[in-house]
Design an enzyme around this catalytic site. Structure first.
Site, PDB file in Angstrom:
ATOM      1  CG  ASP A 122     -12.873  -1.088  -1.344  1.00  0.00           C
ATOM      2  OD1 ASP A 122     -11.724  -0.802  -1.745  1.00  0.00           O
ATOM      3  OD2 ASP A 122     -13.673  -0.068  -1.034  1.00  0.00           O
ATOM      4  CG  ASP A 212      -8.409   0.305  -3.129  1.00  0.00           C
ATOM      5  OD1 ASP A 212      -8.883   0.329  -4.334  1.00  0.00           O
ATOM      6  OD2 ASP A 212      -8.586   1.205  -2.384  1.00  0.00           O
ATOM      7  CD  GLU A 213     -12.641  -0.934  -6.746  1.00  0.00           C
ATOM      8  OE1 GLU A 213     -13.567  -1.102  -6.454  1.00  0.00           O
ATOM      9  OE2 GLU A 213     -12.364   0.323  -7.331  1.00  0.00           O
TER      10      GLU A 213
END
Length: 637
Positions: A122, A212-213
């Site tokens: 993350d 974002d992960e």
């Protein structure tokens, strides 16, 4: 109460900001106003009681406040019904339910897999971190990305209680000197791709979950390089920081569920491992607040809290009640949470098979029949564009509406032919809307959507009807507006749902709906309708190919000449599939391709099925259960 030199809100050494205290000292509305991102990293030191008071006073009387108040009232009424039902069940012998629950627990234990090492990556305050690369002066001041609604806050802003999913005007009350920047999706996508290139070195088949992960399986990497998982992840994080200039946090565990939770433990720029040991996992989950589990949003959290389930360890004592209060899927999901059991399969997002294509629009309260029909027509035209781009048509059409009271209803119909044009979509959806208007007098809507399911590919092939041709993948299209069903077909002919995935998707949708609502209410042009179709971050892009000189393995598939779906290139199985298709209603569909579009006078004859907030099981014959979930490109979540 302590305020640091910058004025940020924090607790004194002997005070707690736990959710329980907020609930004890404030009513449900004030807690509701805290928003969908209460568990975001950087909030632990914030006094949520003071934040809720500021939000309450700052927003009272606004459309945002009224919106939250209405939703809270609806939820409170629902909880009252749940508690009344539980009171009835307490007078009933639940011994059979208890035995069945224990049998399911035993089955889950047999399925526990501790052989894999799953990592959840993350990026820390991703949008804000990318913006700070261009404007270093913002690194040490409260900053957020997003105007009407915040999408990301840096950690300085989080100290004041600011968080993603918060209305901009509320955030400014919490932090008057907050700097808000506009979104720049192109910039974020470029940076995300830089991170993806590094992830592919450790697991070429990593799974993108949002911009974002991502999830990774590093089991093989650890074995080949004779490294411990902690060493591998530490090396990965340092490499990302060095090459991209942003930081990432990671969770290491035996499955994706726990890895996701663990990645939030040592943020920012940290990592946390939960050992691949049953006792350790049970202890980790026992005291974990239910809200910390991916798949439990604000609504489900409050429902569980009302019956006494505050932490995952509380689930066991209520196991006999859960199926009757929340349904079978919720029961299965919660038992998995209690045991700390989750999926271990990680695969590229582009390999997930699309199950539906849909679009929806949020708007200000609308009740005029002419306006509703115009809106339905617009949505049908938008869905036609999506179906054309993705090269599908659907055998089932689903209409979704949300009332001004925030109740959601869905209805579906099975047209005599697969549909994809705006004319067909509108013609078959209109009778459903008309029926809903009769069922709900004075119906006032704030959301409407259409979705096609049971998809058929419309990609063209150049060989005759019974000629064999290369398979068409349903994953090589843009999924920017797809709403994928969390369903898979199983050998018993029923729709089987892997609860973990369905609840994760529901929580994502809850948060997305929340942000859509806040953004709509934050529009400065009050008379301008907002047709929100958040496309960014929904694209499924192939994982980076680290060896461009090595040709990709191309699996041969044959399209069924009847249903058009790709099948494995095996003579025996392919012939069996064709025989099966011929025995079904597919021939009827071919005959009905020229059937006239129903008019309003005949529309009531169309078969429909009520689906109020639930997905009905539909008979199917499939030889393999396909796990499915909405998989945005390492895209916005």
């Amino acid at each position: 109460m302590i305020e640091d030199g910058s004025g940020s809100i924090s607790n004194g050494p002997d005070k707690s900001s736990s959710v329980e205290e907020v609930l004890d000292q404030h009513d449900s509305l004030k807690y509701h106003l805290l928003g969908p991102s209460l568990t975001k990293a950087g909030q632990d030191s914030v006094d949520q009681r003071k934040v809720s008071e500021i939000i309450y006073n700052a927003s009272k009387g606004s459309k945002f406040f009224n919106n939250e108040e209405n939703k809270d009232k609806v939820l409170t009424q629902k909880i009252e019904r749940i508690l009344a039902r539980k009171k009835q069940l307490e007078r009933v012998d639940l011994a059979p339910d208890l035995r069945r629950a224990d049998e399911y627990i035993a089955e889950l234990e047999l399925s526990r897999d501790l052989s894999q090492t799953i990592v959840h990556i993350d990026c820390d305050a991703f949008y804000a971190a990318v913006e700070e690369l261009d404007r270093p002066e913002l690194k040490n001041v409260p900053m957020a990305v997003g105007k009407g609604v915040l999408t990301t806050c840096n950690y300085h802003a989080r100290k004041f209680g600011c968080r993603s999913g918060m209305a901009g005007f509320v955030a400014m009350k919490l932090c008057p000197h907050l700097i808000c920047l506009p979104l720049n999706f192109q910039k974020y996508t470029v940076k995300a791709q830089e991170v993806r290139e590094i992830l592919a070195d450790y697991d070429p088949r990593f799974e993108s979950a949002s911009i974002d992960e991502a999830y990774m399986n590093v089991t093989q990497y650890c074995e080949e390089n004779q490294m411990e998982p902690e060493e591998v992840v530490d090396q990965l994080r340092k490499q990302v920081a060095e090459k991209t200039k942003i930081t990432i946090s990671a969770g290491i565990a035996a499955n994706a569920k726990i890895a996701k939770i663990a990645s939030n433990r040592n943020k920012p720029n940290g990592q946390f491992k939960v050992a691949n040991d049953r006792v350790t996992i049970l202890a980790f989950m026992r005291d974990l607040p239910t809200r910390k589990v991916n798949g439990v949003g604000r609504v489900f959290e409050r429902e569980l809290d009302a019956i006494g389930v505050k932490a995952c360890g509380d689930i066991y004592a209520h196991r006999a009640y859960l199926p009757k209060l929340f349904g079978e899927k919720a029961f299965q999901f919660l038992m998995q949470c209690y045991l700390g059991i989750g999926r271990t399969k990680v695969q590229p997002a582009e390999e997930f098979i699309r199950k539906s294509v849909g679009t929806e629009s949020t708007f200000r309260n609308m009740s005029d029949k002419a306006e509703l029909r115009a809106k339905l027509r617009w949505i049908a035209e938008e869905l036609e564009k999506d179906l054309t781009r993705t090269q599908f048509k659907g055998r089932t059409l689903v209409l979704k509406i949300k009332l001004h009271t925030y109740e959601v209803y869905t209805r579906q119909t099975a047209p005599p032919k697969a549909v994809c044009t705006a004319d067909d979509l509108y013609a078959y959806a209109l009778p459903i809307l008309t029926r809903l208007e009769r069922e709900i007098p004075g119906m006032k809507l704030r959301l409407m959507g259409l979705r096609c399911t049971h998809l058929v590919s419309t990609k063209k092939a150049g060989i005759d009807f019974f000629g064999l041709r290369r398979g068409i993948s349903s994953t090589d299209e843009d999924t920017s507006t797809a709403q994928q069903e969390t369903q898979a077909r199983s050998d018993d002919g029923e729709w089987e749902v892997w609860p973990e995935e369905e609840f994760e998707e529901a929580a994502r949708q809850e948060k997305q709906d929340e942000m859509n609502e806040i953004e709509l209410l934050s529009q400065e042009e009050q008379n301008k309708e907002a047709n929100r179709r958040h496309k960014h971050g929904r694209e499924i892009l192939p994982n980076p190919n680290k060896d461009e000189d090595t040709p990709r393995i191309d699996i041969t598939m044959w399209d069924c000449p009847i249903c058009g779906r790709p099948q494995a290139a095996d003579d025996d199985n392919f012939n069996k599939h064709v025989d099966y298709c011929l025995s079904r209603q597919t021939i009827k569909e071919a005959v009905n391709e020229t059937s006239p579009i129903p008019t309003l006078s005949t529309a009531h004859k169309l078969p429909t099925m009520t689906m109020n907030n639930k997905t009905r099981k539909r008979k199917s014959k499939s030889s393999q259960a396909i796990r499915h979930n909405e998989r945005p490109f390492f895209g916005h979540g």
